[in-house]
Design an enzyme around this catalytic site. Structure first.
Site, PDB file in Angstrom:
ATOM      1  N   CYS A 189     -14.752  48.016  59.483  1.00  0.00           N
ATOM      2  CA  CYS A 189     -13.940  48.950  60.256  1.00  0.00           C
ATOM      3  C   CYS A 189     -14.630  49.287  61.576  1.00  0.00           C
ATOM      4  CB  CYS A 189     -13.702  50.216  59.433  1.00  0.00           C
ATOM      5  SG  CYS A 189     -12.383  51.274  60.066  1.00  0.00           S
ATOM      6  N   CYS A 208     -31.146  44.425  28.985  1.00  0.00           N
ATOM      7  CA  CYS A 208     -31.629  45.807  29.017  1.00  0.00           C
ATOM      8  C   CYS A 208     -30.486  46.807  28.869  1.00  0.00           C
ATOM      9  CB  CYS A 208     -32.365  46.081  30.326  1.00  0.00           C
ATOM     10  SG  CYS A 208     -34.000  45.342  30.435  1.00  0.00           S
ATOM     11  N   HIS A 209     -29.461  46.668  29.710  1.00  0.00           N
ATOM     12  CA  HIS A 209     -28.486  47.745  29.874  1.00  0.00           C
ATOM     13  C   HIS A 209     -27.374  47.759  28.830  1.00  0.00           C
ATOM     14  CE1 HIS A 209     -30.481  48.880  33.530  1.00  0.00           C
ATOM     15  NE2 HIS A 209     -30.359  47.655  34.008  1.00  0.00           N
ATOM     16  N   CYS A 246     -33.964  45.119  40.521  1.00  0.00           N
ATOM     17  CA  CYS A 246     -33.953  44.625  39.145  1.00  0.00           C
ATOM     18  C   CYS A 246     -34.246  43.132  39.096  1.00  0.00           C
ATOM     19  CB  CYS A 246     -32.611  44.913  38.487  1.00  0.00           C
ATOM     20  SG  CYS A 246     -32.425  46.614  37.906  1.00  0.00           S
TER      21      CYS A 246
END
Length: 259
Positions: free
Chosen positions: A112, A178-179, A220
């Site tokens: 934009c 991990c998550h 990560c």
């Protein structure tokens, strides 16, 4: 990139399973806020103490500031952000007609600025871009994340899911290792959250500044000894698209505070 790898990642392989995860059930979804210490939670909850609010205030100023050859401000087109931007961040990433692929909120701010203000692009992770993105996202605080339903996003969302499940780096771990499989456990002294992007851009005490989700994803990747994607890479946007779908229905917290 090995020189940038954080020592805390030494124990990653010992803590995180490399078994493919099925995901997190809706009833188990938890914000990263829930895994924080009471002190960090209090820091986020108090706007007078939350350091991320400094970027919100800077973004508010930039929103009113004319820029570029068009000599127009964001407010010149969009008016009062508290009204026109309410709910916008909750729907990003969205499909971009010009590139025919998803674009995240920071990318939309950048495009934009280039197209409407005819101004020079803002560098990734620059204070100005983070401030504007944080300010816009802040207008959706407390609203549920509602991922865009455009069917054209499907292949990119699928790619993000594939990337989330793919083992990478010298430690051969995926995001899901991990998550999904080990959330709630501890790694390097910190709790492992569920990777729901509810508060970005957010303030990390480790960084001592506000940072984007892309910065966190790159961190990560470095942690598992993988070569990170460049800022703005299509793969990072696809990952964000998938993560947003995972967080559907959770509330926007921007600017969140994390360790």
């Amino acid at each position: 990139m090995r020189a940038l790898w954080r020592p805390a990642a030494v124990g990653v392989a010992a803590v995180c399973s490399i078994v493919s995860a099925a995901g997190i059930e809706d009833g188990e979804k938890r914000s990263g806020f829930d895994f924080m210490t009471p002190e960090t939670q209090a820091l986020q909850s108090d706007d007078m103490s939350n350091p991320g609010m400094l970027w919100v205030l800077q973004g508010e100023q930039l929103w009113q500031q004319t820029e570029g050859r068009a000599d127009v401000a964001c407010a010149g087109c969009h008016g009062d952000a508290s009204q026109t931007m309410r709910g916008v961040a909750a729907r990003y990433p969205a499909f971009d007609e010009a590139t025919e692929r998803p674009i995240d909120l920071a990318g939309r701010v950048s495009s934009c600025r280039a197209e409407r203000q005819q101004a020079e692009p803002l560098a990734p992770e620059s204070d100005a871009l983070l401030a504007l993105t944080t300010y816009v996202a802040h207008q959706s605080r407390g609203m549920p994340i509602t991922p865009a339903t455009d069917a054209r996003l499907a292949p990119f969302r699928d790619n993000g899911r594939r990337l989330f499940q793919s083992r990478i780096g010298q430690l051969e771990l995926s995001c899901a290792s991990c998550h999904d499989d080990n959330w709630g456990k501890r790694l390097g002294g910190s709790a492992i959250p569920q990777a729901h992007p509810t508060g970005y851009p957010l303030y990390r005490l480790e960084w001592q500044t506000v940072g984007s989700l892309q910065r966190r994803l790159r961190n990560c990747m470095i942690g598992v000894r993988a070569e990170p994607f460049a800022f703005g890479a299509a793969e990072l946007v696809d990952l964000e698209l998938h993560l947003t779908e995972r967080a559907s229905g959770m509330l926007v917290e921007t600017p969140a505070v994390r360790p």
